[in-house]
Design a protein around this motif. Structure first.
Motif, PDB file in Angstrom:
ATOM      1  N   SER A  38     -16.602  40.279  17.370  1.00 22.96           N
ATOM      2  CA  SER A  38     -16.767  40.008  18.807  1.00 22.96           C
ATOM      3  C   SER A  38     -16.250  41.159  19.665  1.00 22.96           C
ATOM      4  N   LYS A  39     -15.334  41.953  19.123  1.00 23.63           N
ATOM      5  CA  LYS A  39     -14.674  42.978  19.929  1.00 23.63           C
ATOM      6  C   LYS A  39     -15.591  44.149  20.282  1.00 23.63           C
ATOM      7  N   ASP A  40     -16.775  44.201  19.646  1.00 20.48           N
ATOM      8  CA  ASP A  40     -17.754  45.219  20.063  1.00 20.48           C
ATOM      9  C   ASP A  40     -18.137  45.034  21.526  1.00 20.48           C
ATOM     10  N   ALA A 151     -16.889  41.168  29.780  1.00 17.03           N
ATOM     11  CA  ALA A 151     -17.888  41.309  28.703  1.00 17.03           C
ATOM     12  C   ALA A 151     -18.298  39.940  28.181  1.00 17.03           C
ATOM     13  N   HIS A 152     -17.317  39.057  27.994  1.00 16.45           N
ATOM     14  CA  HIS A 152     -17.624  37.718  27.454  1.00 16.45           C
ATOM     15  C   HIS A 152     -18.215  36.799  28.521  1.00 16.45           C
ATOM     16  N   TYR A 153     -17.806  36.991  29.774  1.00 19.75           N
ATOM     17  CA  TYR A 153     -18.375  36.207  30.874  1.00 19.75           C
ATOM     18  C   TYR A 153     -19.856  36.549  31.040  1.00 19.75           C
ATOM     19  N   ALA A 173     -12.025  28.896  20.365  1.00 19.92           N
ATOM     20  CA  ALA A 173     -11.925  30.305  19.944  1.00 19.92           C
ATOM     21  C   ALA A 173     -10.457  30.677  19.784  1.00 19.92           C
ATOM     22  N   GLY A 174     -10.199  31.691  18.957  1.00 18.35           N
ATOM     23  CA  GLY A 174      -8.840  32.205  18.813  1.00 18.35           C
ATOM     24  C   GLY A 174      -8.453  33.021  20.043  1.00 18.35           C
ATOM     25  N   ILE A 175      -7.137  33.125  20.288  1.00 20.42           N
ATOM     26  CA  ILE A 175      -6.671  33.907  21.447  1.00 20.42           C
ATOM     27  C   ILE A 175      -5.824  35.096  20.988  1.00 20.42           C
ATOM     28  N   GLY A 176      -6.278  36.284  21.356  1.00 22.54           N
ATOM     29  CA  GLY A 176      -5.501  37.501  21.114  1.00 22.54           C
ATOM     30  C   GLY A 176      -5.176  38.115  22.476  1.00 22.54           C
ATOM     31  N   THR A 177      -6.115  38.911  22.996  1.00 17.12           N
ATOM     32  CA  THR A 177      -5.961  39.380  24.380  1.00 17.12           C
ATOM     33  C   THR A 177      -6.282  38.266  25.366  1.00 17.12           C
ATOM     34  N   GLY A 178      -7.002  37.243  24.898  1.00 19.81           N
ATOM     35  CA  GLY A 178      -7.455  36.172  25.795  1.00 19.81           C
ATOM     36  C   GLY A 178      -8.793  36.492  26.446  1.00 19.81           C
ATOM     37  N   GLY A 179      -9.355  37.655  26.165  1.00 23.57           N
ATOM     38  CA  GLY A 179     -10.620  38.053  26.793  1.00 23.57           C
ATOM     39  C   GLY A 179     -11.760  37.087  26.472  1.00 23.57           C
ATOM     40  N   ILE A 226      -1.390  35.948  11.836  1.00 21.27           N
ATOM     41  CA  ILE A 226      -2.815  35.622  11.628  1.00 21.27           C
ATOM     42  C   ILE A 226      -3.586  36.737  12.326  1.00 21.27           C
ATOM     43  N   ASP A 227      -4.282  37.556  11.550  1.00 22.04           N
ATOM     44  CA  ASP A 227      -4.900  38.778  12.090  1.00 22.04           C
ATOM     45  C   ASP A 227      -5.764  38.499  13.316  1.00 22.04           C
ATOM     46  N   GLY A 228      -5.520  39.227  14.377  1.00 22.72           N
ATOM     47  CA  GLY A 228      -6.388  39.185  15.566  1.00 22.72           C
ATOM     48  C   GLY A 228      -5.906  38.240  16.647  1.00 22.72           C
ATOM     49  N   ILE A 229      -5.051  37.269  16.296  1.00 20.16           N
ATOM     50  CA  ILE A 229      -4.631  36.311  17.334  1.00 20.16           C
ATOM     51  C   ILE A 229      -3.104  36.181  17.382  1.00 20.16           C
ATOM     52  N   GLY A 230      -2.616  35.650  18.541  1.00 21.61           N
ATOM     53  CA  GLY A 230      -1.182  35.432  18.707  1.00 21.61           C
ATOM     54  C   GLY A 230      -0.536  36.562  19.468  1.00 21.61           C
ATOM     55  N   PHE A 271      -9.766  35.665   9.185  1.00 21.52           N
ATOM     56  CA  PHE A 271      -8.475  34.979   9.319  1.00 21.52           C
ATOM     57  C   PHE A 271      -8.461  34.084  10.561  1.00 21.52           C
ATOM     58  N   SER A 272      -8.909  34.633  11.700  1.00 28.59           N
ATOM     59  CA  SER A 272      -8.827  33.837  12.936  1.00 28.59           C
ATOM     60  C   SER A 272      -9.869  32.729  12.942  1.00 28.59           C
ATOM     61  N   SER A 273     -10.980  32.904  12.213  1.00 31.40           N
ATOM     62  CA  SER A 273     -11.989  31.834  12.134  1.00 31.40           C
ATOM     63  C   SER A 273     -11.422  30.648  11.361  1.00 31.40           C
ATOM     64  N   ALA A 300     -14.892  35.122  15.075  1.00 25.86           N
ATOM     65  CA  ALA A 300     -14.815  36.489  15.613  1.00 25.86           C
ATOM     66  C   ALA A 300     -15.148  37.575  14.597  1.00 25.86           C
ATOM     67  N   ASP A 301     -14.887  37.310  13.314  1.00 25.55           N
ATOM     68  CA  ASP A 301     -15.279  38.280  12.280  1.00 25.55           C
ATOM     69  C   ASP A 301     -15.435  37.563  10.940  1.00 25.55           C
ATOM     70  N   TYR A 302     -15.602  38.334   9.849  1.00 30.49           N
ATOM     71  CA  TYR A 302     -15.935  37.723   8.556  1.00 30.49           C
ATOM     72  C   TYR A 302     -14.842  38.018   7.533  1.00 30.49           C
ATOM     73  N   ARG A 305     -13.257  41.373   5.666  1.00 35.41           N
ATOM     74  CA  ARG A 305     -12.221  42.238   6.224  1.00 35.41           C
ATOM     75  C   ARG A 305     -10.827  41.844   5.738  1.00 35.41           C
ATOM     76  N   TYR A 306     -10.732  40.743   4.985  1.00 34.05           N
ATOM     77  CA  TYR A 306      -9.408  40.226   4.601  1.00 34.05           C
ATOM     78  C   TYR A 306      -9.336  39.919   3.100  1.00 34.05           C
ATOM     79  N   LEU A 307     -10.057  40.704   2.308  1.00 40.33           N
ATOM     80  CA  LEU A 307     -10.048  40.416   0.868  1.00 40.33           C
ATOM     81  C   LEU A 307      -8.635  40.510   0.309  1.00 40.33           C
TER      82      LEU A 307
HETATM   83  N1  PMP Z   1     -10.179  37.107  16.128  1.00 36.62           N
HETATM   84  C1  PMP Z   1     -10.172  38.385  15.735  1.00 36.62           C
HETATM   85  C2  PMP Z   1     -10.486  38.680  14.318  1.00 36.62           C
HETATM   86  C3  PMP Z   1      -9.858  39.408  16.626  1.00 36.62           C
HETATM   87  O1  PMP Z   1      -9.873  40.686  16.216  1.00 36.62           O
HETATM   88  C4  PMP Z   1      -9.527  39.087  17.951  1.00 36.62           C
HETATM   89  C5  PMP Z   1      -9.148  40.177  18.908  1.00 36.62           C
HETATM   90  N2  PMP Z   1      -7.836  40.625  18.734  1.00 36.62           N
HETATM   91  C6  PMP Z   1      -9.527  37.740  18.328  1.00 36.62           C
HETATM   92  C7  PMP Z   1      -9.875  36.774  17.398  1.00 36.62           C
HETATM   93  C8  PMP Z   1      -9.127  37.310  19.705  1.00 36.62           C
HETATM   94  O2  PMP Z   1     -10.042  37.705  20.702  1.00 36.62           O
HETATM   95  P1  PMP Z   1      -9.524  38.035  22.141  1.00 36.62           P
HETATM   96  O3  PMP Z   1      -8.777  39.329  22.075  1.00 36.62           O
HETATM   97  O4  PMP Z   1     -10.755  38.144  22.972  1.00 36.62           O
HETATM   98  O5  PMP Z   1      -8.635  36.930  22.590  1.00 36.62           O
END
Ligand code: PMP
Length: 324
Positions: A38-40, A151-153, A173-179, A226-230, A271-273, A300-302, A305-307
């Motif tokens: 999703s980060k593309d 971008a997401h809006y 959805a998972g929250i990292g940046t919250g975007g 948890i990769d990508g979130i938190g 991981f975040s899925s 957000a990804d597959y 990436r986390y084998l």
């Molecule tokens: N899942 C994964 C795998 C991510 O890389 C990210 C971005 N860090 C997120 C979820 C969270 O997305 P966002 O930054 O838009 O909150």
């Protein structure tokens, strides 16, 4: 996987989850973006906006702090457009992501975020410092750049709405940046305020507390990885008013869920899925107020990436992409 573009990713019903939870569950498969995340979307929007507004000029170096997916998106677009790029990652960044960054010619700086992002050694601090002290550089700054939620809006939200023909009661959805959650949440709420927007974060992250109490508090000293979130700070790109609920999940629950899902479906989860699925289970156990009917989960990804971290018994050549 034969279309490699940014956006217009598939939204598909998951029969296994729909039967299991007795409602219609659709998955927005963000790993069908160009760089499989999703980060593309924010990477592309941040760079395009900077070029259009004249802040990013030919020959400039693009700088970002990212433990993977945003960095990969930025490095790929930078390479395509002919900009050098520097990515500041944490020392525990997944090996698979580092390999991709190297293949995309990114200059990689390894940092330490264990003392927070204001610390002199952190990715965010180091990237900002580097950009401030390097002439002809541009810091995309995903944690504060409004183009991230925009971008997401502008893309993810409208795609989901059109693909499900407005039949959606809940979005997870998972929250990292919250975007993602802020941008998609804002768009879906503009269509119907009844749609419930649910974010998932790891135990020890602080956005749930912030959503409930309106202030940040670092009650716990550690956060489950948890990769990508938190996050242990409130990103400028997170808007709590676009989100109804935030659920917390543990790393161990997430790993078990990924293994169970693989056994049941043969499909790997990022991981975040997997964390989103744990959050969904928890939500469904406690909800009386908003009975779910049509749920959209953003993956957000597959799992490829986390084998090393999620599926250590699987070899790269055994990985199957999920079938459309
Ligand atoms: N899942 C994964 C795998 C991510 O890389 C990210 C971005 N860090 C997120 C979820 C969270 O997305 P966002 O930054 O838009 O909150």
């Amino acid at each position: 996987m034969d279309t490699f573009t940014i956006g217009n990713t598939p939204l598909q019903q998951c029969i296994y989850l729909s039967e299991r939870h007795q409602c219609n569950i659709l998955i927005k498969k963000e790993y069908y973006n160009l760089n499989k995340t999703s980060k593309d979307r924010p990477a592309w929007h941040m760079i395009q906006n900077a070029i259009k507004s004249g802040r990013l000029k030919s020959g400039y170096t693009i700088v970002e702090a990212s433990s993977g997916n945003t960095g990969i998106g930025i490095a790929q677009i930078a390479q395509q457009l002919g900009y050098p790029c520097c990515i500041f990652v944490t020392k525990d960044c997944a090996r698979e992501k580092l390999k991709l960054l190297r293949q995309l010619d990114a200059q990689i700086f390894t940092c330490d975020n264990s003392n927070g992002i204001d610390d002199l050694l952190s990715t965010q601090y180091q990237a900002a410092e580097y950009a401030a002290n390097t002439p002809f550089s541009f810091f995309t700054d995903q944690y504060n750049n409004p183009q991230n939620p925009i971008a997401h809006y502008r893309t993810t939200g409208p795609e989901i709405w059109e693909q499900c023909h407005g039949k959606i009661s809940h979005f997870f959805a998972g929250i990292g940046t919250g975007g993602t959650i802020s941008g998609v949440g804002k768009y879906l709420k503009s269509k119907s305020n009844n749609i419930q927007i649910c974010g998932i974060e790891p135990k020890g992250s602080i956005l749930q507390y912030y959503k409930v109490h309106g202030t940040a508090s670092l009650k716990t000293s550690t956060m489950d990885k948890i990769d990508g979130i938190g996050r242990r700070f409130i990103p400028g790109t997170f808007t709590a008013s676009h989100v109804d609920d935030i659920l917390q999940v543990s790393r161990q629950e997430t790993i078990s869920c990924a293994h169970d899902y693989y056994e049941a479906t043969g499909t790997l989860l990022g991981f975040s899925s997997a964390a989103v699925l744990v959050g969904l289970e928890k939500y469904l156990q406690h909800t009386d107020l908003h009975p779910p009917k049509d749920i959209v989960l953003l993956f957000a990804d597959y799992g490829d990436r986390y084998l090393n971290s999620l599926y250590p018994n699987l070899k790269e050549k055994q990985v199957q992409y999920d079938k459309l």
